[in-house]
Motif scaffolding. Structure first.
Motif, PDB file in Angstrom:
ATOM      1  N   ARG A   1       0.854  -1.204   0.000  1.00  0.00           N
ATOM      2  CA  ARG A   1       0.000   0.000   0.000  1.00  0.00           C
ATOM      3  C   ARG A   1       0.883   1.244   0.000  1.00  0.00           C
ATOM      4  O   ARG A   1       1.876   1.322   0.737  1.00  0.00           O
ATOM      5  CB  ARG A   1      -0.910  -0.006   1.225  1.00  0.00           C
ATOM      6  CG  ARG A   1      -1.853   1.194   1.268  1.00  0.00           C
ATOM      7  CD  ARG A   1      -2.878   1.067   2.359  1.00  0.00           C
ATOM      8  NE  ARG A   1      -3.617   2.305   2.545  1.00  0.00           N
ATOM      9  CZ  ARG A   1      -4.539   2.494   3.476  1.00  0.00           C
ATOM     10  NH1 ARG A   1      -4.870   1.506   4.310  1.00  0.00           N
ATOM     11  NH2 ARG A   1      -5.158   3.650   3.588  1.00  0.00           N
ATOM     12  N   ASN A   2       0.515   2.215  -0.850  1.00  0.00           N
ATOM     13  CA  ASN A   2       1.308   3.441  -1.005  1.00  0.00           C
ATOM     14  C   ASN A   2       0.637   4.624  -0.305  1.00  0.00           C
ATOM     15  O   ASN A   2      -0.592   4.739  -0.278  1.00  0.00           O
ATOM     16  CB  ASN A   2       1.483   3.779  -2.491  1.00  0.00           C
ATOM     17  CG  ASN A   2       2.322   2.742  -3.204  1.00  0.00           C
ATOM     18  OD1 ASN A   2       3.352   2.303  -2.696  1.00  0.00           O
ATOM     19  ND2 ASN A   2       1.885   2.330  -4.384  1.00  0.00           N
ATOM     20  N   PHE A   3       1.488   5.523   0.196  1.00  0.00           N
ATOM     21  CA  PHE A   3       1.026   6.753   0.851  1.00  0.00           C
ATOM     22  C   PHE A   3       1.883   7.919   0.346  1.00  0.00           C
ATOM     23  O   PHE A   3       3.084   7.762   0.145  1.00  0.00           O
ATOM     24  CB  PHE A   3       1.185   6.658   2.376  1.00  0.00           C
ATOM     25  CG  PHE A   3       0.475   5.505   3.003  1.00  0.00           C
ATOM     26  CD1 PHE A   3      -0.781   5.662   3.562  1.00  0.00           C
ATOM     27  CD2 PHE A   3       1.078   4.253   3.042  1.00  0.00           C
ATOM     28  CE1 PHE A   3      -1.434   4.592   4.153  1.00  0.00           C
ATOM     29  CE2 PHE A   3       0.434   3.179   3.634  1.00  0.00           C
ATOM     30  CZ  PHE A   3      -0.825   3.340   4.192  1.00  0.00           C
ATOM     31  N   ILE A   4       1.259   9.074   0.136  1.00  0.00           N
ATOM     32  CA  ILE A   4       2.000  10.289  -0.227  1.00  0.00           C
ATOM     33  C   ILE A   4       2.180  11.126   1.042  1.00  0.00           C
ATOM     34  O   ILE A   4       1.196  11.584   1.638  1.00  0.00           O
ATOM     35  CB  ILE A   4       1.264  11.098  -1.313  1.00  0.00           C
ATOM     36  CG1 ILE A   4       1.160  10.273  -2.597  1.00  0.00           C
ATOM     37  CG2 ILE A   4       1.998  12.417  -1.585  1.00  0.00           C
ATOM     38  CD1 ILE A   4       0.312  10.922  -3.676  1.00  0.00           C
ATOM     39  N   LEU A   5       3.416  11.315   1.447  1.00  0.00           N
ATOM     40  CA  LEU A   5       3.708  12.082   2.660  1.00  0.00           C
ATOM     41  C   LEU A   5       3.959  13.555   2.342  1.00  0.00           C
ATOM     42  O   LEU A   5       3.605  14.436   3.118  1.00  0.00           O
ATOM     43  CB  LEU A   5       4.921  11.491   3.376  1.00  0.00           C
ATOM     44  CG  LEU A   5       4.824  10.006   3.757  1.00  0.00           C
ATOM     45  CD1 LEU A   5       6.074   9.570   4.497  1.00  0.00           C
ATOM     46  CD2 LEU A   5       3.585   9.732   4.600  1.00  0.00           C
ATOM     47  N   VAL A   6       4.612  13.828   1.201  1.00  0.00           N
ATOM     48  CA  VAL A   6       4.844  15.205   0.735  1.00  0.00           C
ATOM     49  C   VAL A   6       4.486  15.249  -0.743  1.00  0.00           C
ATOM     50  O   VAL A   6       5.039  14.487  -1.543  1.00  0.00           O
ATOM     51  CB  VAL A   6       6.317  15.644   0.941  1.00  0.00           C
ATOM     52  CG1 VAL A   6       6.538  17.046   0.370  1.00  0.00           C
ATOM     53  CG2 VAL A   6       6.697  15.603   2.422  1.00  0.00           C
ATOM     54  N   GLN A   7       3.547  16.117  -1.100  1.00  0.00           N
ATOM     55  CA  GLN A   7       3.139  16.252  -2.494  1.00  0.00           C
ATOM     56  C   GLN A   7       4.310  16.726  -3.364  1.00  0.00           C
ATOM     57  O   GLN A   7       5.240  17.365  -2.870  1.00  0.00           O
ATOM     58  CB  GLN A   7       1.980  17.247  -2.618  1.00  0.00           C
ATOM     59  CG  GLN A   7       0.681  16.791  -1.979  1.00  0.00           C
ATOM     60  CD  GLN A   7      -0.023  15.693  -2.754  1.00  0.00           C
ATOM     61  OE1 GLN A   7       0.274  15.450  -3.931  1.00  0.00           O
ATOM     62  NE2 GLN A   7      -0.947  15.007  -2.100  1.00  0.00           N
ATOM     63  N   GLU A   8       4.224  16.425  -4.649  1.00  0.00           N
ATOM     64  CA  GLU A   8       5.316  16.768  -5.577  1.00  0.00           C
ATOM     65  C   GLU A   8       5.552  18.288  -5.616  1.00  0.00           C
ATOM     66  O   GLU A   8       4.610  19.081  -5.691  1.00  0.00           O
ATOM     67  CB  GLU A   8       4.991  16.278  -6.988  1.00  0.00           C
ATOM     68  CG  GLU A   8       6.144  16.485  -7.968  1.00  0.00           C
ATOM     69  CD  GLU A   8       5.847  15.915  -9.341  1.00  0.00           C
ATOM     70  OE1 GLU A   8       6.356  14.834  -9.662  1.00  0.00           O
ATOM     71  OE2 GLU A   8       5.091  16.580 -10.102  1.00  0.00           O
ATOM     72  N   LYS A   9       6.827  18.667  -5.575  1.00  0.00           N
ATOM     73  CA  LYS A   9       7.245  20.064  -5.682  1.00  0.00           C
ATOM     74  C   LYS A   9       8.127  20.205  -6.924  1.00  0.00           C
ATOM     75  O   LYS A   9       9.013  19.380  -7.152  1.00  0.00           O
ATOM     76  CB  LYS A   9       8.017  20.491  -4.431  1.00  0.00           C
ATOM     77  CG  LYS A   9       7.201  20.404  -3.148  1.00  0.00           C
ATOM     78  CD  LYS A   9       8.009  20.833  -1.932  1.00  0.00           C
ATOM     79  CE  LYS A   9       7.208  20.729  -0.642  1.00  0.00           C
ATOM     80  NZ  LYS A   9       7.982  21.180   0.542  1.00  0.00           N
ATOM     81  N   ASN A  10       7.876  21.268  -7.710  1.00  0.00           N
ATOM     82  CA  ASN A  10       8.603  21.480  -8.966  1.00  0.00           C
ATOM     83  C   ASN A  10       9.400  22.773  -8.921  1.00  0.00           C
ATOM     84  O   ASN A  10       8.923  23.790  -8.418  1.00  0.00           O
ATOM     85  CB  ASN A  10       7.623  21.527 -10.144  1.00  0.00           C
ATOM     86  CG  ASN A  10       6.956  20.180 -10.373  1.00  0.00           C
ATOM     87  OD1 ASN A  10       7.503  19.304 -11.014  1.00  0.00           O
ATOM     88  ND2 ASN A  10       5.751  20.020  -9.817  1.00  0.00           N
TER      89      ASN A  10
END
Length: 255
Positions: free
Chosen positions: A113-122
């Motif tokens: 199972r996957n979790f996003i802890l910090v959203q993508e930053k560009n």
């Protein structure tokens, strides 16, 4: 006229030779060196208890799983190139909870199972040598550990659960022939007894990539002069042939 035609035919042949030489000249290849440094530091935030005098424990230890509340992490990534260039990079932080079971003397994955802890930053950077990432992340150990234990209870099966924390980096440099995808990966076992933090990455990287080929000036000159010689020869020979075809008629008219 014949001598002139022979001269321009020879000029055309020379032009063809110049074009062939120009095509054979290799484009300029430029090597670009880059160095990467990775690091991860953390503290262990404890639950309320009567056994420890401090609220946190230092890194690189072995910890009682039920005493841990959170891991306070700092994920670091540094990129430095040998020259200034335009860099686009992005990163995010993900957690991957993996459950395995022993089957036929092998570990087989049964749950993921996957979790996003910090959203993508560009980010876009112009004419710079490098960049640095320093991203703080709080890992709620008890949440993930409780989730693994709930899975075991729900399906009446014992699993080996591991939490994989990833700082995922993508680097794009338009002047070069390849993009870079990299990561800083941390493994944390989820158990009812003891746990520790394991680093799964190479701390220092030193590599070369090739810059997109620049067209050689010599190549352009040879092809341009060769093309000019061939075009000039063709035009002059056509003019000479037209004149030769007209001469008998003009002589007839004079007579």
């Amino acid at each position: 006229m014949k001598k002139l035609k022979i001269y321009f035919c020879a000029l055309g042949i020379i032009g063809l030779i110049l074009i062939i030489i120009g095509i054979e000249i290799k484009d300029v290849q430029i090597k670009y060196n880059y160095k990467i440094q990775k690091d991860s530091s953390y503290e262990v935030l404890l639950k309320k208890n009567e056994f420890y005098t401090s609220k946190t424990l230092a890194a690189d230890g072995c910890y009682a799983s039920k005493s841990i509340d959170k891991f306070l992490m700092n994920l670091k990534y540094g990129f430095c190139g040998s020259g200034s260039t335009n860099i686009q990079y992005s990163y995010d932080v993900t957690a991957n909870l993996v459950g395995t079971v022993n089957s036929n003397e092998q570990n087989s994955e049964i749950w993921n199972r996957n979790f996003i802890l910090v959203q993508e930053k560009n980010f876009k950077m112009a004419n710079l040598k490098g960049f640095a990432i320093n991203e703080p992340v709080n890992i709620d150990y008890q949440y993930f550990n409780n989730l693994a234990r709930a899975y075991e209870k729900e399906y009446d099966i014992l699993i080996n659960a591991t939490l994989k924390i990833n700082l995922n980096i993508k680097i794009k440099m338009n002047e070069f022939e390849k993009d870079i995808e990299d990561r800083v990966e941390i493994y944390i076992p989820l158990t009812d007894t003891v746990t520790e933090v394991n680093q799964n990455y190479q701390k220092n990287i030193d590599e070369n990539i090739t810059k997109k080929a620049n067209i050689s000036v010599k190549k352009i000159i040879f092809i341009a002069i060769g093309s000019l010689f061939i075009i000039s020869s063709i035009v002059v020979i056509i003019v000479i042939n037209n004149k030769e075809n007209k001469e008998p008629k003009e002589l007839y008219r004079k007579k």
